[in-house]
Design an enzyme around this catalytic site. Structure first.
Site, PDB file in Angstrom:
ATOM      1  N   SER A 143       0.811  -1.212   0.000  1.00  0.00           N
ATOM      2  CA  SER A 143       0.000   0.000   0.000  1.00  0.00           C
ATOM      3  C   SER A 143       0.847   1.266   0.000  1.00  0.00           C
ATOM      4  O   SER A 143       1.620   1.494  -0.916  1.00  0.00           O
ATOM      5  CB  SER A 143      -0.958  -0.036   1.195  1.00  0.00           C
ATOM      6  OG  SER A 143      -1.852   1.047   1.161  1.00  0.00           O
ATOM      7  N   ASP A 172      -5.694   3.128  -3.579  1.00  0.00           N
ATOM      8  CA  ASP A 172      -7.003   2.970  -2.937  1.00  0.00           C
ATOM      9  C   ASP A 172      -7.390   4.186  -2.096  1.00  0.00           C
ATOM     10  O   ASP A 172      -8.458   4.213  -1.497  1.00  0.00           O
ATOM     11  CB  ASP A 172      -7.076   1.683  -2.101  1.00  0.00           C
ATOM     12  CG  ASP A 172      -6.080   1.642  -0.953  1.00  0.00           C
ATOM     13  OD1 ASP A 172      -5.284   2.570  -0.810  1.00  0.00           O
ATOM     14  OD2 ASP A 172      -6.104   0.641  -0.194  1.00  0.00           O
ATOM     15  N   ASP A 192      -2.408   7.481  -3.422  1.00  0.00           N
ATOM     16  CA  ASP A 192      -1.347   6.799  -2.677  1.00  0.00           C
ATOM     17  C   ASP A 192      -0.736   5.681  -3.515  1.00  0.00           C
ATOM     18  O   ASP A 192      -1.081   5.497  -4.688  1.00  0.00           O
ATOM     19  CB  ASP A 192      -1.868   6.283  -1.329  1.00  0.00           C
ATOM     20  CG  ASP A 192      -2.783   5.076  -1.453  1.00  0.00           C
ATOM     21  OD1 ASP A 192      -3.384   4.875  -2.536  1.00  0.00           O
ATOM     22  OD2 ASP A 192      -2.894   4.324  -0.471  1.00  0.00           O
ATOM     23  N   ASP A 233      -0.847   2.325  -3.800  1.00  0.00           N
ATOM     24  CA  ASP A 233      -1.614   1.278  -4.493  1.00  0.00           C
ATOM     25  C   ASP A 233      -2.946   1.781  -5.023  1.00  0.00           C
ATOM     26  O   ASP A 233      -3.749   1.013  -5.546  1.00  0.00           O
ATOM     27  CB  ASP A 233      -1.819   0.061  -3.585  1.00  0.00           C
ATOM     28  CG  ASP A 233      -2.700   0.350  -2.381  1.00  0.00           C
ATOM     29  OD1 ASP A 233      -2.718   1.510  -1.918  1.00  0.00           O
ATOM     30  OD2 ASP A 233      -3.352  -0.571  -1.868  1.00  0.00           O
TER      31      ASP A 233
END
Length: 464
Positions: A113, A258, A254, A256
Site C-alpha cells: 500500500s 485505494d 497513494d 496502491d
C-alpha cells in the site's frame, strides 16, 4: 526446528489487523509468501462444496519484492489445487473489482500500500472482495500457514486476465460524468509514481480531458515523495503545481491507488469527511437520504449533516465495508482518504470518488472550497500521532483518559471517545503501527488547541 520457529515468529510480526505487511526480505519473503498463499487456498476451500476447485485472483503492485512474492503465492495456490486468475500489475481497487467481476472465491493483492519501498505485503479477500482481517479469517490463515500445506491431487492452472478497460468503463458509467462539462476545469493530478497511472492514463483519454500530471512514471521506489498521502510533505509538490497553474482542484493518490486526497484552488487539503459530505449531498434527494457509513473521527458537522442516515464505524476498511453491507449503505468514508461505494461492491474506488467530485464541481458553478465551506463549522486538530512502546502501554493511556474525562459522554467503539457540548476527542491504537492516535475537535480554535495540549500532557505522562 529453529528455522521453523524463526519463520513462525516472523509471521506473527507481519500479520496485522487487515493485511500482512513487513520489511522485505527480513520480515516477509518468498518462503512466507508461499506458506500464506497455500494457507489462503486451504482457508477458502473450507467454505466450498466438497470437490469443487477454488478460484483465486492475484494482482500486484510494482515494488521490487512483488514479482517474487506474487510468484510464490501463485505457485502455492496452484499446488493447493486452486485456479488462479493473474491480473498483473494493478491498483488495489482494480483488484477488488476483478475478484467481484470474475466471481472468484477470493484473491490476494501483493502490495504494501502506502508503506515505504522496503516493505512488501499481501491483502487477502474472500468472495465479492470481502476483507479477510484478523476478525474474519486472517488468524486462521496464519495458523494454517504454520503447518505443512498438502499438495492437491490435481494441480490448479493459471489464466492471465486484464479487466482494466472493464473497470474504467464501469466507473465512468457509475459517475454519470459528462465530458463536455469538464473542459473548463483546470485539474492537477499527482500519481506519486504509484500504480494509478495504469488506470488514470486510459481513463483521462476516454473522457477527453488533459489534466496537468505529476509523477506518472510507475516506480515503486517512490523517488519524488512518500506514497503516504496523509503526510503533508507528500502533497507539497501538488500544492505548488495547483497554485502555479491556478488550478481548480488538485488530486493525489497513494501507492496502491485505494486512497485519494483533494486540494482546493488555494492548495488547502480538504478533509476526507468533507468530501464524503459532498458525495452525500449529491446523492440526496427531497425524500431520499442515502445511508452512509462514516469514520468515528469525522467532524461533528458531518455527523449533523448525515443525521439518521449516518452510521458510525470503527476506523479501518474492514469494519466500514461490513457495516455498509449490513445496512445496505450507499456510501462510506474514512479520514485516511478511502471512499467506498455500494455500486463498487462496497469496496474502495478512488477513481469513482474523483470523477464524482469533478462532476459536482463542474455542474455547480462553485469552487471546491465554496462547496465544502458549510461543513467547516468547527475546529479539528487532524490526527496527532505519538509512538508507544507496545499496545499495553497504549491501553494504560486510554484507561487513564477514560477515568479523567468520565464526566463527558464516553464510548469505547474504537479506543475511547469522549463528547462534551462544545468539544470532543478520540484516542485509539493504530491497527498497523506502535502508535497511539489522537483527534480533538471544538467549537473554537482556542478551545481545540487548549484541549489538545491538555490531552497530550496526560498522554505523555499517564502515571503522573
Amino acid at each position: 526446528m529453529r528455522q521453523l520457529e524463526a519463520d513462525i515468529l516472523g509471521m506473527a510480526n507481519v500479520f496485522k489487523a487487515y493485511d500482512v505487511r513487513g520489511v522485505y526480505p527480513d520480515e516477509i519473503n518468498k518462503e512466507l509468501s508461499f506458506k500464506i498463499g497455500g494457507a489462503t487456498v486451504e482457508f477458502l476451500k473450507a467454505n466450498l462444496p466438497a470437490g469443487r476447485q477454488g478460484t483465486l485472483v492475484v494482482g500486484e503492485d510494482c515494488r521490487l519484492s512483488s514479482p517474487t512474492m506474487r510468484g510464490a503465492v501463485i505457485d502455492a495456490a496452484t499446488r493447493a489445487g486452486a485456479k488462479v486468475y493473474y491480473i498483473g500489475a494493478c491498483t488495489t481497487p482494480l483488484f477488488y473489482f476483478s475478484v467481484d467481476k470474475l466471481k472468484a472465491d477470493g484473491g490476494t493483492m501483493v502490495t504494501a500500500s502506502h508503506n515505504p519501498p522496503q516493505y512488501g505485503g499481501l491483502k487477502i479477500v474472500g468472495s465479492q472482495s470481502r476483507p479477510i482481517g484478523s476478525e474474519s479469517g486472517l488468524k486462521e490463515i496464519e495458523k494454517i500457514s504454520q503447518g505443512e500445506i498438502q499438495p492437491a491431487r490435481d494441480m490448479g492452472k493459471v489464466e492471465e486476465v486484464n479487466l482494466t478497460d472493464d473497470y474504467i468503463d464501469f466507473v465512468i458509467q457509475k459517475s454519470g460524468i459528462r465530458s463536455e462539462k469538464l473542459k473548463n476545469l483546470r485539474i492537477v493530478v499527482d500519481a506519486g509514481n504509484g500504480m494509478t497511472p495504469l488506470v488514470l492514463g486510459p481513463l483521462f483519454e476516454k473522457i477527453g480531458i488533459k489534466p496537468s500530471l505529476l509523477y506518472f512514471d510507475v516506480d515503486c521506489s517512490f523517488p519524488n515523495h512518500s506514497p503516504d498521502i496523509s503526510k503533508a510533505e507528500a502533497l507539497a509538490d501538488l500544492k505548488r503545481k495547483v497554485l502555479e497553474t491556478r488550478a481548480d482542484i488538485g488530486i493525489a493518490f497513494d501507492g496502491d491507488g485505494d486512497r485519494a486526497s483533494f486540494l482546493d484552488k488555494n492548495g488547502n487539503k480538504i478533509g476526507a469527511e468533507f468530501i464524503l459530505a459532498l458525495l452525500f449531498k449529491s446523492e440526496s434527494g427531497f425524500f431520499r437520504k442515502p445511508k452512509t457509513v462514516y469514520d468515528l473521527r469525522a467532524s461533528k458537522s458531518v455527523k449533523e449533516l448525515l443525521g439518521g442516515a449516518g452510521i458510525r464505524s470503527r476506523v479501518g476498511h474492514a469494519p466500514i465495508k461490513e457495516l455498509m453491507r449490513k445496512h445496505n449503505a450507499v456510501l462510506g468514508g474514512e479520514l485516511s482518504g478511502h471512499f467506498f461505494f455500494k455500486e463498487m461492491g462496497y469496496a474502495e474506488s478512488s477513481m469513482l470518488a474523483m470523477l464524482k467530485v469533478l462532476k459536482i464541481i463542474s455542474e455547480s458553478n462553485k469552487s471546491l472550497d465554496e462547496l465544502i465551506k458549510p461543513f467547516q463549522k468547527y475546529f479539528h486538530s487532524g490526527e496527532v500521532n505519538m509512538p508507544i512502546d507496545n499496545n499495553e502501554q497504549g491501553k494504560i493511556i486510554i484507561q487513564k483518559l477514560k477515568e479523567k474525562y468520565k464526566d463527558g459522554k464516553v464510548d469505547e467503539l474504537d479506543g475511547v471517545t469522549v463528547e462534551y457540548v462544545d468539544w470532543w476527542f478520540n484516542l485509539r491504537l493504530s491497527n498497523t503501527e506502535p502508535i497511539i492516535r489522537l483527534v480533538v475537535e471544538a467549537d473554537t480554535e482556542v478551545m481545540m488547541e487548549e484541549k489538545r495540549n491538555e490531552l497530550l500532557k496526560v498522554i505523555k505522562n499517564p502515571l503522573s
